[in-house]
Every structure is written in structure tokens, then in C-alpha cells.
Enzyme design. Structure first.
Site, mmCIF file in Angstrom:
data_model
loop_
_atom_site.group_PDB
_atom_site.id
_atom_site.type_symbol
_atom_site.label_atom_id
_atom_site.label_comp_id
_atom_site.label_asym_id
_atom_site.label_seq_id
_atom_site.Cartn_x
_atom_site.Cartn_y
_atom_site.Cartn_z
ATOM 1 N N PRO A 346 -16.096 -1.143 -30.725
ATOM 2 C CG PRO A 346 -15.451 -2.612 -32.410
ATOM 3 C CD PRO A 346 -15.987 -1.231 -32.175
ATOM 4 C CG ASP A 520 -12.298 1.096 -33.249
ATOM 5 O OD1 ASP A 520 -12.686 -0.078 -33.411
ATOM 6 O OD2 ASP A 520 -12.878 2.092 -33.732
ATOM 7 C CG HIS A 521 -10.624 -5.837 -31.439
ATOM 8 N ND1 HIS A 521 -9.666 -6.210 -32.359
ATOM 9 C CD2 HIS A 521 -10.645 -6.832 -30.521
ATOM 10 C CE1 HIS A 521 -9.157 -7.376 -32.019
ATOM 11 N NE2 HIS A 521 -9.718 -7.777 -30.897
ATOM 12 N NE ARG A 522 -15.124 0.176 -35.231
ATOM 13 C CZ ARG A 522 -15.844 1.282 -35.274
ATOM 14 N NH1 ARG A 522 -16.926 1.332 -36.010
ATOM 15 N NH2 ARG A 522 -15.480 2.360 -34.591
#
Ligand code: CAO
Length: 548
Positions: A346, A520-522
Site C-alpha cells: 500500500p 509503505d503505508h503499513r
């Protein structure tokens, strides 16, 4: 508790068969009729069942051993009353073959010319066995005893030979059919003097329905046993049927694994259960594709696995002249990686500008001073150093995801995307935190040359903790680079341009460098990304901050 020696039961005409698989080990609890080992002749493979339930105390055979009727396979500590019956498997019933095997329709006595029917011989107790392979086709000239089809039960597979010679006119079975004794397999024409020997061989052979006392069912060598085997090499089979034991075939069928695509790691290329597992894992993890998947994905990822409509298949030649060229190896490999990273991460991209007016002036003057050294200081070298400072301040950008945990790396290896005639590669400047701008510039020059010459080795391209992709020498304003997993961020850099910048009182001309940070939005959130970019901008506008 009685110790019971489990022996090889009557397996028909086989003198010696090879142990190709051990299905149990010492300490295992086995049930009566559970398969213990797989044995193989050159025509059939079969599993030897246990005649009693209990715990395996000792293995008496190893892979590659030759066994025959009466050989002790293992010793079982029998569970309760079940022990008794095993005493003499050899005495177990070997069903006598019918004197006249119902195999050959042609009269055995005289040479036959004209149509001859070939039928399924006595295959013992087995009913409705599946045809898993058809080895001949109409028009083939068939010899006596040549294998026509392979059939398989859940315990054994065997080849069914022709009882006559001639030209195959009609094949009456196909893969997937089930057959029984007496079923018509094929019609041959022009058969000559062949029927008799085959019939004799079959009639003479005890069709091996060996029955260990505790186990009502036993392996059946059946037709295969009945035939004096013509040369046949497992693994080098006529039409390429993958070489695997019945239980492995069954396992593959249960998982839907196409056996002919699995590479066997066993002796003579035999496919083992572990090979099936490894293949399944590789397909599930995306590291490999079945042929069926690849066919659905002509453009290297049809999206069917994501529930997407298939990739459009267009006959481009209909619209004008075309030329088809294979993609380079690098493009194929990087394409698969980019697709995975684009789909799985994501990712979000923040765009920003850094004022590099003073830094560019410094770079130009440094290059003038160092003209003779042969090392050209590039903007990318400054960016690498600036990124290391930002990575130190925001360590999650230098991390990798490991399940639910983050691995924070305490080293700073910076990859940089390099454009080569064969495609994109990412050489890595190792320990960039410990190197000066001149050293980084020099190493980058060397690595970029190696990349263009196609001479980068795996060590040159591994271990990066963060990547920079610079299109600054080419042009453009912003772009959205794809993260180079397992890294969690990448910095895209475009061409700097002189722009009017408001300094609070007036517009002044400043050299502005466009930055595009994908993250990386995680692992990273938007605020951290904005802070990272802002910090990077501060360093680039006043490089002395690197020292702080
Ligand atoms: N703004 C303006 N000019 C820039 C610049 C920038 N951000 N970055 C470099 N330049 C200038 C250089 O100063 C140089 O000019 P001079 O020849 O006048 O000194 C010129 O552009 C060429 O630089 P370069 O590209 O040879 O050198 P580099 O250090 O900037 O880059 C390398 C080296 C290997 C990264 C580059 O050659 C390359 O391959 N870039 C493409 C990377 C790529 O394809 N990325 C996209 C990947 S998709 O995610």
C-alpha cells in the site's frame, strides 16, 4: 505387546523390486493396511501395506534396497489383538491366474491377420482403475508386449501391455476413463503371429493378488507382472509421464498440481511428495506459475489471481506491420518484482521541492577543483549522503517488515536505479554512512559503468536498505517510483530547474530539485513521510546540517 515382522506379501511374478519410498519411520503409529513403503519394478510401482496396526520399532529396509516376497520391511509392536495374523505373508493368497487369461481375443494358436481386439487382462482385485496415461495413438505400429496405457489405483500403477502386434486402428480408452478386466482397449490390424506368446505369458503368470492376512487388499502387480518386461526406463518414459509413485500422484491430484510440471528430485528424476510440496509453495508464494496460469496471463500477470478480467489479447498485425522481440532477462525479472511490489505494497507518494542552489554551486566548484582527480562529484552522491542523515533521524524508513515485526537495520546501504541498455538495475553503495562524497561519487561511477557493461554481480545489487531513483540527468518534474521490496521507501528525483521562490519580501531565482518519496503505508504514516521530505529539503538547502 507382540513384536511383528511385516513382510512383503506375494507381489506376483516379481523377483526383486526396488524400494523407492519409505512412507513411515521408527516411532510412527501405523494402522492395518496403511502403506509402509513403495516398491517399483520397471513396469509398475506399488505400495506395500502393513498387515497389522501398531508402532514402528525398527525399519529393516532402506531406499534403494531390493526386496521380494517374504522380505521383512519393518518390525511393529502390534497393538493388542491385531498382532496375530502376520506370521506368513508369503503363505498369503496369491490368487491363481485364470488359466486362460481374458486378455487376448485373437486365438492363441494361429497367426492372425486382420482386426485383433486387445482387452484389459486380469488385474487382480482391482475394479474401476483409472487410465492415467495413453502411450500410443492410432496409426502406431505396436509390438507384442508394448505398453499401451498406464492405469492406477490408489495403491499401484501399472502399464497394460498389448497382447498382439499390428497397426493400431482404434483406441477405445482415453485418459480419465476407468477400466476393468475384459474391457476393450484397442483394435489392431494386420497383427501377425503375436497373440500366442503374449497370451502364454499372461496365462502363465500368477496375476498377483497377494493378500497379507490383516490386509484384505494388497498391491497388485497384475498385468505388468505378467509380462516379461521389454526395456523401459523409469523417468525416461515413452511419452513423458512424470515418474512418481501412486501415493505421490494421488497427493498431486488432491492438490491439483500438474505433475508434468514438477521437477523430480528423487533418483532418476522421480517426483517425491516433497517436490509436490515445494512446487505448491512456490506457486502459492508467486515465485512460480503453472503453465495454465501462465497461459491465462500472456502479458506476465493476467490478473486472474486477483479476480480481474483477463489481459487483452490483440492480434496487432491486423492493424499494421509488427515485430515481436523477447524482453531482456533483466526486464523479465525486474518486471515480475515491480508487479509484485506495486500490487502488494500500500504505497503512497509525497512530492516536495528542495532548494539546491548553494549545493549545486558547491558541487560545480568542487568538480573544478578536483578536475584532475578524474572523479566527478554528482548530485546523486549528495542525495545519498543526505538520505543517510534522514534515515538515521527516521529509522523506520531504513526498516523492513517481517510478519508483524519491523527489522530496523543499523547499516545504511543505498541502492540507486541505473538505466542500462538491457533494463533497469539497482547497484548498491554499501555503508554510505561511513563514506565521503568523493568516495561515493567514485564508487557510483564504477558501479554505473559495471551496470552498463552488464557486469554487476549479485553482491553489487544486494543488501540495500533504501533506494534512490534519479531521473535528474534526463528530465521530468515528479514521478511515483515503486518501492524496491523488502525496503519500505524509495526516493525519486527529477531534474532541478530555476524557479522564482518567494523569500518573504520578493521572488528570488532558486534552483529547485523535485523530490518524490514513495513509502509503505503499513510501516510509515503520512506525517512521518512529510517530515522525512522536509528534513531532506533542509539538508539539501544547507548541507552543513549533515554534520549535526
Ligand atoms: N537535476 C539537474 N541535472 C542533473 C540532475 C538533477 N537532479 N542529476 C544529474 N544531473 C545532470 C548531471 O549534473 C549531469 O550533467 P553534466 O554532464 O552537465 O555534469 C547530467 O545530468 C547527467 O548526469 P548522470 O545521469 O550521468 O549522472 P547521475 O549521477 O545523475 O546519475 C545514474 C547516474 C546511473 C543514476 C544515471 O545515469 C541513471 O541511470 N539514471 C536513470 C535512473 C532511472 O532509470 N530511474 C528510473 C527508474 S524507475 O523507478
Amino acid at each position: 505387546m507382540a513384536m511383528v515382522e511385516v513382510q512383503v506379501p506375494d507381489i506376483g511374478d516379481f523377483d526383486e523390486v526396488t524400494v523407492i519410498e519409505l512412507l513411515v519411520k521408527v516411532g510412527d503409529t501405523v494402522k492395518a493396511e496403511q502403506s509402509l513403503i513403495t516398491v517399483e519394478s520397471d513396469k509398475a510401482s506399488m505400495e506395500i501395506p502393513s498387515s497389522t496396526a501398531g508402532v514402528v520399532k525398527e525399519m529393516r529396509v532402506a531406499l534403494g534396497d531390493k526386496v521380494k516376497q517374504g522380505s521383512v520391511v519393518l518390525v511393529v509392536e502390534a497393538a493388542g489383538a491385531a498382532a496375530a495374523p502376520v506370521a506368513a505373508p508369503a503363505a498369503a493368497v496369491a490368487a491363481p491366474a485364470p488359466a486362460a487369461a481374458p486378455v487376448v481375443a485373437a486365438p492363441a494358436a494361429a497367426p492372425a491377420l486382420g482386426p485383433v481386439e486387445v482387452r484389459v487382462p486380469d488385474i487382480g482385485d482391482f475394479k474401476d482403475v483409472a487410465v492415467i496415461e495413453v502411450m500410443v495413438k492410432p496409426g502406431d505400429t505396436i509390438k507384442v508386449e508394448q505398453s499401451l496405457i498406464t492405469v492406477e489405483s490408489d495403491k499401484a500403477s501399472m502399464e497394460i501391455p498389448s497382447s498382439a502386434a499390428g497397426v493400431l486402428k482404434e483406441l477405445k480408452v482415453k485418459v480419465g476413463d476407468t477400466v476393468n478386466i475384459g474391457d476393450l482397449l484397442a483394435v489392431l490390424e494386420g497383427a501377425v503371429a503375436a497373440a500366442a506368446p503374449a497370451a502364454a505369458a499372461l496365462a502363465a503368470a500368477p496375476v498377483a493378488v497377494a493378500s497379507a492376512p490383516a490386509a484384505a487388499q494388497t498391491p497388485v502387480a497384475a498385468a505388468a507382472a505378467a509380462v516379461a518386461a521389454p526395456a523401459h526406463t523409469p523417468g525416461g518414459n515413452t511419452v513423458g509421464l512424470p515418474h512418481a509413485s501412486p501415493s505421490v500422484r494421488k497427493f498431486a491430484r488432491e492438490l491439483g498440481v500438474p505433475l508434468d510440471e514438477v521437477k523430480g528430485s528423487g533418483p532418476k528424476g522421480r517426483i517425491t511428495a516433497e517436490d509436490i510440496q515445494a512446487f505448491t509453495k512456490a506457486v502459492m508464494s508467486g515465485a512460480a506459475q503453472t503453465k495454465a496460469q501462465a497461459a491465462k496471463a500472456p502479458a506476465g500477470g493476467g490478473g486472474s489471481e486477483l479476480g480481474l478480467i483477463p489481459w487483452p489479447k490483440v492480434d496487432f498485425a491486423k492493424f499494421g506491420p509488427i515485430e515481436r522481440k523477447e524482453m531482456s532477462r533483466i526486464k523479465k525479472i525486474s518486471g515480475a518484482n515491480l508487479l509484485r511490489n506495486a500490487v502488494m505494497i500500500p504505497a503512497v507518494t509525497n512530492h516536495d521541492d528542495a532548494d539546491i542552489t548553494d549545493l549545486e554551486a558547491f558541487r560545480v566548484s568542487t568538480n573544478k577543483e578536483n578536475e584532475k582527480s578524474g572523479v566527478k562529484v554528482t548530485m546523486l552522491a549528495f542525495l545519498i549522503k543526505a538520505c543517510v542523515a534522514a534515515l538515521k533521524k527516521f529509522p523506520e524508513f531504513n526498516s523492513s517488515l517481517d510478519g508483524d515485526a519491523l527489522i530496523y537495520k543499523q547499516y545504511y546501504h543505498i541502492g540507486f536505479a541505473a538505466d542500462t541498455p538491457n533494463g533497469l538495475v539497482v547497484p548498491v553503495i554499501k555503508d554510505a554512512d561511513k563514506k565521503g562524497i568523493l568516495q561515493i561519487s567514485q564508487e557510483m561511477g564504477e558501479l554505473a559503468k559495471k551496470a552498463r557493461d552488464g557486469k554487476l554481480g549479485p553482491a553489487d545489487m544486494s543488501g540495500a536498505t533504501f533506494t534512490i531513483s534519479s531521473l535528474g540527468g534526463i528530465g521530468g518534474k515528479y514521478f511515483t517510483p515503486i518501492i524496491n521490496a523488502p525496503e519500505v521507501a524509495i526516493l525519486g528525483v527529477c531534474k532541478s530547474t530555476m524557479e522564482p521562490v518567494w523569500d518573504g519580501k520578493q521572488f528570488v531565482p532558486r534552483l529547485m530539485l523535485p523530490l518524490s518519496l514513495t513509502w509503505d503505508h503499513r510501516v510509515i504514516d503520512g506525517a512521518a513521510a512529510a517530515r522525512f521530505n522536509a528534513f531532506l529539503g533542509q539538508i539539501l538547502s544547507d548541507f552543513r546540517r549533515v554534520l549535526l
